[in-house]
Design an enzyme around this catalytic site. Structure first.
Site, PDB file in Angstrom:
ATOM      1  N   SER A 207      -6.216   1.007   7.397  1.00  0.00           N
ATOM      2  CA  SER A 207      -4.934   0.358   7.710  1.00  0.00           C
ATOM      3  C   SER A 207      -4.899  -0.061   9.177  1.00  0.00           C
ATOM      4  O   SER A 207      -5.486   0.620  10.034  1.00  0.00           O
ATOM      5  CB  SER A 207      -3.801   1.348   7.433  1.00  0.00           C
ATOM      6  OG  SER A 207      -2.593   0.824   7.895  1.00  0.00           O
TER       7      SER A 207
ATOM      8  N   TYR B 184      -0.361   9.925   7.906  1.00  0.00           N
ATOM      9  CA  TYR B 184      -0.888   8.755   7.188  1.00  0.00           C
ATOM     10  C   TYR B 184      -1.830   7.972   8.107  1.00  0.00           C
ATOM     11  O   TYR B 184      -2.975   7.669   7.744  1.00  0.00           O
ATOM     12  CB  TYR B 184       0.262   7.861   6.709  1.00  0.00           C
ATOM     13  CG  TYR B 184      -0.185   6.534   6.159  1.00  0.00           C
ATOM     14  CD1 TYR B 184      -0.733   6.442   4.883  1.00  0.00           C
ATOM     15  CD2 TYR B 184      -0.087   5.369   6.924  1.00  0.00           C
ATOM     16  CE1 TYR B 184      -1.163   5.222   4.380  1.00  0.00           C
ATOM     17  CE2 TYR B 184      -0.511   4.148   6.426  1.00  0.00           C
ATOM     18  CZ  TYR B 184      -1.041   4.076   5.154  1.00  0.00           C
ATOM     19  OH  TYR B 184      -1.483   2.877   4.660  1.00  0.00           O
TER      20      TYR B 184
HETATM   21  N1  LIG Z   1       0.758  -2.047   1.266  1.00  0.00           N
HETATM   22  C1  LIG Z   1       0.496  -2.108   2.554  1.00  0.00           C
HETATM   23  O1  LIG Z   1       1.242  -2.719   3.339  1.00  0.00           O
HETATM   24  C2  LIG Z   1      -0.748  -1.455   3.091  1.00  0.00           C
HETATM   25  C3  LIG Z   1      -1.084  -1.672   4.441  1.00  0.00           C
HETATM   26  C4  LIG Z   1      -2.224  -1.064   4.943  1.00  0.00           C
HETATM   27  C5  LIG Z   1      -3.036  -0.296   4.144  1.00  0.00           C
HETATM   28  N2  LIG Z   1      -2.679  -0.094   2.839  1.00  0.00           N
HETATM   29  C6  LIG Z   1      -3.564   0.766   2.024  1.00  0.00           C
HETATM   30  O2  LIG Z   1      -3.909   0.093   0.825  1.00  0.00           O
HETATM   31  C7  LIG Z   1      -4.062   1.020  -0.239  1.00  0.00           C
HETATM   32  C8  LIG Z   1      -3.211   0.604  -1.427  1.00  0.00           C
HETATM   33  O3  LIG Z   1      -1.866   0.560  -1.006  1.00  0.00           O
HETATM   34  P1  LIG Z   1      -0.674   0.025  -1.930  1.00  0.00           P
HETATM   35  O4  LIG Z   1       0.310  -0.550  -0.990  1.00  0.00           O
HETATM   36  O5  LIG Z   1      -1.187  -0.776  -3.053  1.00  0.00           O
HETATM   37  O6  LIG Z   1      -0.086   1.422  -2.484  1.00  0.00           O
HETATM   38  P2  LIG Z   1       0.873   1.677  -3.740  1.00  0.00           P
HETATM   39  O7  LIG Z   1       1.590   0.449  -4.099  1.00  0.00           O
HETATM   40  O8  LIG Z   1       1.675   2.887  -3.382  1.00  0.00           O
HETATM   41  O9  LIG Z   1      -0.169   2.048  -4.908  1.00  0.00           O
HETATM   42  C9  LIG Z   1      -0.880   3.257  -4.822  1.00  0.00           C
HETATM   43  C10 LIG Z   1      -1.819   3.413  -5.993  1.00  0.00           C
HETATM   44  O10 LIG Z   1      -2.409   4.713  -5.882  1.00  0.00           O
HETATM   45  C11 LIG Z   1      -2.139   5.472  -7.065  1.00  0.00           C
HETATM   46  N3  LIG Z   1      -1.941   6.877  -6.706  1.00  0.00           N
HETATM   47  C12 LIG Z   1      -1.019   7.399  -5.861  1.00  0.00           C
HETATM   48  N4  LIG Z   1      -1.143   8.732  -5.823  1.00  0.00           N
HETATM   49  C13 LIG Z   1      -2.164   9.053  -6.649  1.00  0.00           C
HETATM   50  C14 LIG Z   1      -2.767  10.271  -7.037  1.00  0.00           C
HETATM   51  N5  LIG Z   1      -2.343  11.458  -6.588  1.00  0.00           N
HETATM   52  N6  LIG Z   1      -3.796  10.244  -7.917  1.00  0.00           N
HETATM   53  C15 LIG Z   1      -4.230   9.069  -8.427  1.00  0.00           C
HETATM   54  N7  LIG Z   1      -3.705   7.885  -8.098  1.00  0.00           N
HETATM   55  C16 LIG Z   1      -2.672   7.873  -7.216  1.00  0.00           C
HETATM   56  C17 LIG Z   1      -0.900   4.831  -7.656  1.00  0.00           C
HETATM   57  O11 LIG Z   1      -0.871   4.976  -9.075  1.00  0.00           O
HETATM   58  P3  LIG Z   1      -0.163   6.148  -9.908  1.00  0.00           P
HETATM   59  O12 LIG Z   1       1.189   6.336  -9.304  1.00  0.00           O
HETATM   60  O13 LIG Z   1      -0.172   5.604 -11.286  1.00  0.00           O
HETATM   61  O14 LIG Z   1      -1.054   7.340  -9.745  1.00  0.00           O
HETATM   62  C18 LIG Z   1      -1.143   3.358  -7.335  1.00  0.00           C
HETATM   63  O15 LIG Z   1      -2.029   2.798  -8.278  1.00  0.00           O
HETATM   64  C19 LIG Z   1      -3.663   2.393   0.339  1.00  0.00           C
HETATM   65  O16 LIG Z   1      -4.807   3.107   0.682  1.00  0.00           O
HETATM   66  C20 LIG Z   1      -2.868   2.036   1.576  1.00  0.00           C
HETATM   67  O17 LIG Z   1      -2.951   3.045   2.541  1.00  0.00           O
HETATM   68  C21 LIG Z   1      -1.568  -0.651   2.297  1.00  0.00           C
END
Ligand SMILES: NC(=O)c1ccc[n+]([C@@H]2O[C@H](COP(=O)([O-])OP(=O)(O)OC[C@H]3O[C@@H](n4cnc5c(N)ncnc54)[C@H](OP(=O)(O)O)[C@@H]3O)[C@@H](O)[C@H]2O)c1
Length: 303
Positions: free
Chosen positions: A177, A191
């Protein structure tokens, strides 16, 4: 010619080179060719929605079969249908990275090793639901962040990479990130710390695995639309998960530490010129404001 005019000319040349390189990287260079990966398997962690689901569908469009891991089976199956609609195979595995036992991990390892996995997208990640001071965070939440963002990512990499080394072929992407790597993130301490860890792990592995023909890349986005960011509408500064995943897969094999969406790279360039103290104060104020806004909204809802 005076010394000052030579310095001025050199600075102008550097700026022109910098701008041309930026434009070339984001709009003109040849995208990574996925041709030799067609028909092979990719694993995407956290693939039930958000950025992970977008990666799964984009990989299917490139001709890869996709193993989808997360907790919500119904949501995973919905993504699997989208993967299959692109002509690829899918495999849904329900897995909780926060609470998996040694036996669960062993079973997962056997399942993954029975297939030829050529791509691992270490996408799963959790965060606090709103910016929270380190001293006010619940210990259980801190542990969950470390188990999912660090331990699970590390374990997945250890499971999948040995086979890649044997075959001298593979790609490992780490969803790190911008917050934590390119900018400080007060009120998201655990985080952002976990994301800095992922970035460090990725860059170290890039050095260790290059001679084995494996590409390792750390991806450091700022905001992308998703559940985690709580931003639903894409904009210039906030790409949709689909756009982001598409740009990311095009940039594989180039920068080890990559910001594939062009506007995010602009943000990181601006930040690199600002004093760290100023950034810390600004982000702290921003996150305090965000926290208060969310709390105010939830009080209004209850009333
Ligand atoms: N969105 C942003 O702005 C942003 C910015 C920088 C970096 N990132 C990084 O990008 C990645 C994806 O982010 P996102 O925004 O798509 O997150 P998100 O919308 O919260 O999705 C998270 C995913 O992880 C799964 N998950 C969460 N806890 C879990 C667990 N205990 N076991 C198995 N699966 C789990 C969730 O599915 P279930 O709930 O079905 O398990 C979902 O598929 C992350 O690593 C985040 O740090 C995101």
């Amino acid at each position: 010619m005076s010394v000052l005019s030579i310095i001025g000319a050199l600075c102008s040349l550097y700026s022109i080179f910098f701008i041309i390189r930026f434009i070339y990287r984001h709009w003109f260079r040849t995208p990574f060719s996925w041709e030799t990966y067609r028909g092979e398997w990719a694993v995407v962690t956290g693939a039930s929605y958000g950025i992970g689901a977008a990666y799964a569908v984009e990989l299917a469009k490139k001709g890869l079969n996709v193993i989808l891991l997360a907790r919500s089976v119904d949501k995973l199956q919905h993504v699997a249908q989208q993967v299959e609609s692109k002509g690829a195979k899918s495999l849904v595995i329900s897995f909780d990275f926060a609470s998996a036992s040694t036996e669960d991990w062993r079973r997962l390892e056997n399942q993954l090793n029975s297939l030829t996995v050529s791509v691992l997208v270490n996408n799963v990640g959790v965060n606090v639901s709103l910016p929270t001071a380190f001293l006010e965070m619940e210990e259980e939440k801190m542990d969950q962040i470390l188990r999912v963002n660090i331990v699970a990512t590390q374990k997945m990499t250890r499971i999948v990479v040995p086979k890649m080394v044997e075959r001298r072929k593979g790609i490992v992407l780490f969803l790190s990130s911008g917050g934590g790597v390119l900018s400080p993130a007060p009120y998201l301490s655990c985080y952002s710390g976990s994301k800095a860890y992922e970035n460090a792990l990725a860059t170290a592995l890039a050095g260790e695995l290059e001679s084995s023909g494996i590409i390792v890349q750390s991806i450091t986005p700022f905001f992308v639309t998703s559940e985690m960011s709580k931003i639903r509408q894409s904009s210039l500064a906030v790409p949709s998960a689909e756009r982001f995943a598409r740009d990311s897969l095009q940039s594989v094999g180039y920068e080890v530490c990559s910001n594939p969406y062009w506007f995010h790279e602009c943000i990181s360039i601006v930040l690199s010129y600002l004093p760290l103290k100023l950034q810390i104060r600004y982000v702290a104020k921003l996150h305090r404001g965000l926290r208060e806004k969310v709390l105010r909204k939830s009080v209004h809802k209850k009333e």
